[in-house]
Design an enzyme around this catalytic site. Sequence first.
Site, PDB file in Angstrom:
ATOM      1  N   LYS A 270     124.625  78.752  63.478  1.00 27.59           N
ATOM      2  CA  LYS A 270     125.811  78.672  64.357  1.00 27.59           C
ATOM      3  C   LYS A 270     127.142  78.856  63.617  1.00 27.59           C
ATOM      4  CE  LYS A 270     126.155  73.606  64.769  1.00 27.59           C
ATOM      5  NZ  LYS A 270     125.135  73.237  63.780  1.00 27.59           N
TER       6      LYS A 270
ATOM      7  N   ARG B 253     141.193  93.575  58.477  1.00 29.28           N
ATOM      8  CA  ARG B 253     140.716  94.761  57.761  1.00 29.28           C
ATOM      9  C   ARG B 253     140.510  95.921  58.735  1.00 29.28           C
ATOM     10  NH1 ARG B 253     139.056  93.606  52.672  1.00 29.28           N
ATOM     11  NH2 ARG B 253     139.681  95.749  52.420  1.00 29.28           N
TER      12      ARG B 253
ATOM     13  N   HIS C 284     150.543  95.813  34.530  1.00 25.14           N
ATOM     14  CA  HIS C 284     150.162  94.560  35.185  1.00 25.14           C
ATOM     15  C   HIS C 284     149.001  93.888  34.457  1.00 25.14           C
ATOM     16  CE1 HIS C 284     152.397  96.577  38.449  1.00 25.14           C
ATOM     17  NE2 HIS C 284     152.752  95.352  38.763  1.00 25.14           N
TER      18      HIS C 284
ATOM     19  N   PRO D 285     137.572  96.027  45.157  1.00 27.26           N
ATOM     20  CA  PRO D 285     136.232  96.233  44.587  1.00 27.26           C
ATOM     21  C   PRO D 285     135.176  95.480  45.384  1.00 27.26           C
ATOM     22  CG  PRO D 285     137.805  95.422  42.931  1.00 27.26           C
ATOM     23  CD  PRO D 285     138.458  95.288  44.270  1.00 27.26           C
ATOM     24  N   GLU D 286     134.074  96.155  45.687  1.00 30.04           N
ATOM     25  CA  GLU D 286     132.955  95.504  46.352  1.00 30.04           C
ATOM     26  C   GLU D 286     131.806  95.389  45.345  1.00 30.04           C
ATOM     27  OE1 GLU D 286     132.210  97.112  50.288  1.00 30.04           O
ATOM     28  OE2 GLU D 286     134.287  97.753  50.495  1.00 30.04           O
TER      29      GLU D 286
ATOM     30  N   LYS E 259     130.419  89.258  44.247  1.00 29.06           N
ATOM     31  CA  LYS E 259     131.538  90.008  43.674  1.00 29.06           C
ATOM     32  C   LYS E 259     132.137  89.303  42.461  1.00 29.06           C
ATOM     33  CE  LYS E 259     133.333  91.205  48.032  1.00 29.06           C
ATOM     34  NZ  LYS E 259     134.515  91.628  48.809  1.00 29.06           N
TER      35      LYS E 259
END
Length: 289
Positions: free
Chosen positions: A169, A279, A110, A2-3, A68
Amino acid sequence: MPELPEVEIVKRELKLHIENAVIEHIKLSEKVITGHKENKRTIVKNDLKSFTEQVTDSKILTVVRRGKYLNFSLQKQNQYFNLVSHLGMSGGYFIVDSPDQIAEENYRTHTHVTFKLSTNQYLVYADIRRFGELRIVPKISEFKPFVEMAPEYFEAHSKDAFIQKITDKRFSGMTIKQAIMDARVIPGVGNIYANEALFKSGIRPTRKAGRISKSRLSDLHAEMVKILDEAIVRGGSTISDYRNTSGGSGTMQDRFVIYQKKICPTCGKNVHTKVINTRNTFYCTECQR
Ligand SMILES: [Zn+2]
């Protein structure tokens, strides 16, 4: 995974059903209990006894999203505290009249944390891979991920903060794809929407973040805003591991132009794939520079 848009949809649905409800009882799964006995703190990040004691009989005042994360504000007598939750790779919340009503077997088998509510419904947290989290946070202003998180994408200063972070940086040496998936740079952009926004702004995901011009970063920010907004309107993306609280799915996956595609929709060349930071990354070497 999920985003931001998927978590936003979950939050909106939860708000309709659980605000002002009292949590009467909590049931934890064997996996959670065993995990805690082995000091793994499976899903619940507090000591189980104090978690259960504190949350039982508390009232859910509101639920908000930050990046999130879901943040439930709870009240117990004159005590106010927060229950912060992250869905991890495959977590989901369901609101059901009984826990065996979760339609999808993968989630039903689950379920890990089940809250019995005063509304006679159940709020169930299910998580196939168990990377999700529930954590009592006494003072939200001291919760490190929130302290470090960049502004939400729709806030007025989000773009300036984004461009400024990229030149920092800590992030300028990362690939741009890795940088935009870091909540300290912009919260809530995961793998799918990162692929899509980079394609739409013509930026190659492997490019070093600190070497991209401000005007291109500005374009990228605008594309991320557009994609996140559209995904929320479309109820999120449903690939394999996201369902809304009633078990339904979104339609944003129908709008993907590069993610999991073989042919570039703009130039017709083969889509390039590469693993960046574990990813899968999809891009066109012709259209993205
Ligand atoms: Zn192309």
